[in-house]
Design a protein around this motif. Sequence first.
Motif, PDB file in Angstrom:
ATOM      1  N   ARG A 202       0.829  -1.202   0.000  1.00  0.00           N
ATOM      2  CA  ARG A 202       0.000   0.000   0.000  1.00  0.00           C
ATOM      3  C   ARG A 202       0.866   1.256   0.000  1.00  0.00           C
ATOM      4  NH1 ARG A 202      -4.299  -0.769   4.838  1.00  0.00           N
ATOM      5  NH2 ARG A 202      -4.698   1.411   4.259  1.00  0.00           N
ATOM      6  N   ASP A 203       2.034   1.174   0.601  1.00  0.00           N
ATOM      7  CA  ASP A 203       2.896   2.336   0.766  1.00  0.00           C
ATOM      8  C   ASP A 203       3.966   2.438  -0.313  1.00  0.00           C
ATOM      9  OD1 ASP A 203       1.521   2.730   3.239  1.00  0.00           O
ATOM     10  OD2 ASP A 203       2.860   1.272   4.177  1.00  0.00           O
ATOM     11  N   ASP A 204       4.493   1.297  -0.748  1.00  0.00           N
ATOM     12  CA  ASP A 204       5.559   1.277  -1.759  1.00  0.00           C
ATOM     13  C   ASP A 204       5.427  -0.026  -2.563  1.00  0.00           C
ATOM     14  OD1 ASP A 204       7.913   1.248  -3.252  1.00  0.00           O
ATOM     15  OD2 ASP A 204       9.108   2.152  -1.658  1.00  0.00           O
ATOM     16  N   PRO A 205       4.581  -0.029  -3.586  1.00  0.00           N
ATOM     17  CA  PRO A 205       4.347  -1.261  -4.354  1.00  0.00           C
ATOM     18  C   PRO A 205       5.623  -1.870  -4.928  1.00  0.00           C
ATOM     19  CG  PRO A 205       2.719   0.405  -4.915  1.00  0.00           C
ATOM     20  CD  PRO A 205       3.742   1.087  -4.062  1.00  0.00           C
ATOM     21  N   ASP A 206       6.514  -1.043  -5.437  1.00  0.00           N
ATOM     22  CA  ASP A 206       7.739  -1.573  -6.042  1.00  0.00           C
ATOM     23  C   ASP A 206       8.621  -2.244  -4.991  1.00  0.00           C
ATOM     24  OD1 ASP A 206       6.900  -0.631  -8.496  1.00  0.00           O
ATOM     25  OD2 ASP A 206       8.095   1.199  -8.406  1.00  0.00           O
TER      26      ASP A 206
END
Length: 366
Positions: A202-206
Amino acid sequence: MGAMDEMIDAAVIGQLARLLRQVGVEPTALGAARVADQKLRRRVDVVRDALLVDLPPGYRETAAAVRAAFEDEAFAGWMLWPVSEAVVDRALASGSALCFDDALDVLALLTTRLSGEFAIRRMLDAGLERTLEVATRWTEDPDLHVRRLASEGTRSHLPWATGVPELVWRPGVTRPIVDALYTDESEYVRRSVANHVNDLARDDPDLAADIVAGWLDRPDGNTPRVARHALRTLVKKGHPGALALMGFEGSDFRVDGPRVDDHEVPLGGDVRFTAQVTNTGTLPARTAIDYVLHFRKARGELRPKVFKLTTRSIAPGETVAVDTSYSFRARTTRTFHLGEHAIELQVNGRPHGRATFDLVEQEESS
């Protein structure tokens, strides 16, 4: 009140009072605590506040009383949630680094009988680096509940728990914890790790995709399952890296539909829809077929929610039929609003087609 709310009731409070009396704590405020008709979170707060009145005023004396009570195996279960919160309160109020570290040791002790995942949130908020340093050591603890606490307590979006903004701002800080635990021997721990990375998505997909890519480079027999669970939200959202890691390949599709059976669906009824997906490419395509239901919200806007349908390999030229429905029967987890809704099909993360229907009042039976 729901069943979860009753986990801390008058009987549990009475048992806690008895156990504290055994170690020399007179539970006067605790005995007067009333939690009837309260939600679980509020019950925790009421009992915690009573404990802070009854327990010794200093951290070390409080910790000693809790450790003494722990000698009785009956000191277990949901009563430990407010106890752990009281321990943290005393430690933070002390302003002592030694008390801070000792409180983490107490949480690790209590978590063996009920998870300390909620109480540790205030420790993370007050001292993220120190708490994560200790939690990283917990990943090697022989007790599976302590190892799980390392992962579960440090999730960025832990349900029911107090938020820790810095975990959201710095999603990479917990990577050493999940990297240490993704091959844990306990499924209980591995599932927490997968949920932790799903939160990170949710915060940093990569970053989430990169973490799982690292796991798949160094897998054990359980890693594929852990990876699927960790990437479930990114796959639904069509994240290219997550789709590739899960083996969903191919973008040459023809989608006919979706088509709804009825353009007016009564509240309490079902919307049924069909579609056909054809692989127009020259190679077999492993596909994730989902559907997106755009729900009408109270202010009239539509908000999408992805639902899984199937995963399968489709040969070149092959057509797969989709035939499913969604129920608008009343439920506690979602409020339905009358008016136009929409459905799309999603194939390997890409939306196709759009069908609309109206959710209408249910007719009264005569």
